[in-house]
Write a protein that holds these residues in place. Structure first.
Motif, mmCIF file in Angstrom:
data_model
loop_
_atom_site.group_PDB
_atom_site.id
_atom_site.type_symbol
_atom_site.label_atom_id
_atom_site.label_comp_id
_atom_site.label_asym_id
_atom_site.label_seq_id
_atom_site.Cartn_x
_atom_site.Cartn_y
_atom_site.Cartn_z
ATOM 1 N N VAL A 146 5.236 9.069 0.050
ATOM 2 C CA VAL A 146 5.293 9.564 1.591
ATOM 3 C C VAL A 146 5.466 8.169 2.558
ATOM 4 O O VAL A 146 6.256 8.428 3.425
ATOM 5 N N LYS A 147 4.622 7.233 2.010
ATOM 6 C CA LYS A 147 4.949 5.975 2.956
ATOM 7 C C LYS A 147 4.527 4.988 2.156
ATOM 8 O O LYS A 147 3.680 4.823 1.225
ATOM 9 N N LYS A 148 5.338 3.685 2.406
ATOM 10 C CA LYS A 148 5.047 2.401 1.693
ATOM 11 C C LYS A 148 4.964 1.473 2.880
ATOM 12 O O LYS A 148 5.983 1.258 3.391
ATOM 13 N N MET A 149 3.963 0.532 2.627
ATOM 14 C CA MET A 149 3.774 -0.537 3.595
ATOM 15 C C MET A 149 3.656 -1.624 2.793
ATOM 16 O O MET A 149 3.062 -1.709 1.872
ATOM 17 N N LEU A 155 -5.246 -0.753 4.145
ATOM 18 C CA LEU A 155 -5.552 0.062 3.048
ATOM 19 C C LEU A 155 -7.111 0.691 3.170
ATOM 20 O O LEU A 155 -7.261 1.812 3.076
ATOM 21 N N ASN A 156 -7.939 -0.198 3.649
ATOM 22 C CA ASN A 156 -9.284 0.215 3.952
ATOM 23 C C ASN A 156 -9.236 1.418 4.893
ATOM 24 O O ASN A 156 -10.066 2.286 4.938
ATOM 25 N N GLY A 209 -2.319 10.365 -3.299
ATOM 26 C CA GLY A 209 -2.640 9.116 -3.860
ATOM 27 C C GLY A 209 -2.307 7.959 -3.305
ATOM 28 O O GLY A 209 -1.481 7.771 -2.321
ATOM 29 N N VAL A 210 -3.090 6.793 -3.408
ATOM 30 C CA VAL A 210 -2.965 5.505 -2.796
ATOM 31 C C VAL A 210 -2.989 4.641 -3.740
ATOM 32 O O VAL A 210 -3.734 4.462 -4.878
ATOM 33 N N VAL A 265 1.019 -1.099 0.062
ATOM 34 C CA VAL A 265 0.011 0.036 0.148
ATOM 35 C C VAL A 265 0.955 1.276 0.127
ATOM 36 O O VAL A 265 1.768 1.456 1.043
ATOM 37 N N ILE A 266 0.846 2.174 -0.897
ATOM 38 C CA ILE A 266 1.605 3.177 -1.201
ATOM 39 C C ILE A 266 0.818 4.486 -1.074
ATOM 40 O O ILE A 266 -0.152 4.572 -1.895
#
Length: 92
Positions: A25-28, A40-41, A85-86, A4-5
């Motif tokens: 900004v963040k990547k999981m 994500l949700n 953005g996701v 999830v980015i």
């Protein structure tokens, strides 16, 4: 694996222009799909509560924005919209 980015840029995440990774900004990363979908949700719910505008492309890209959040582009001499953005990335 599942990712999830979250990226923040002056364009929607589905464009993936050259160098788009610089706007992350963040990547999981997750091993389990269920855990990734929960994350994500939760993120989507938080963005929906924070930003009045949303657009979705397929089941992989989400863009959120507020008209008030813009940046000035010197080369085009205009204000550009900032998008949150996701990206959902399933690496099965």
């Amino acid at each position: 694996m599942f990712e999830v980015i979250y990226m923040k840029a002056d364009y929607e995440p589905w464009w993936a222009f050259e160098g788009w990774e610089e706007h992350i900004v963040k990547k999981m990363t997750f091993d389990q799909e269920e855990e990734a979908l929960q994350y994500l949700n939760k993120m989507l719910d938080e963005f929906r509560a924070k930003f009045p505008k949303e657009q979705v492309k397929g089941d992989k890209y989400w863009a959120f924005w507020s008209i008030k959040e813009q940046c000035y582009c010197e080369s085009c001499e205009d204000d550009l919209q900032i998008f949150h953005g996701v990206i959902w990335n399933s690496m099965k």
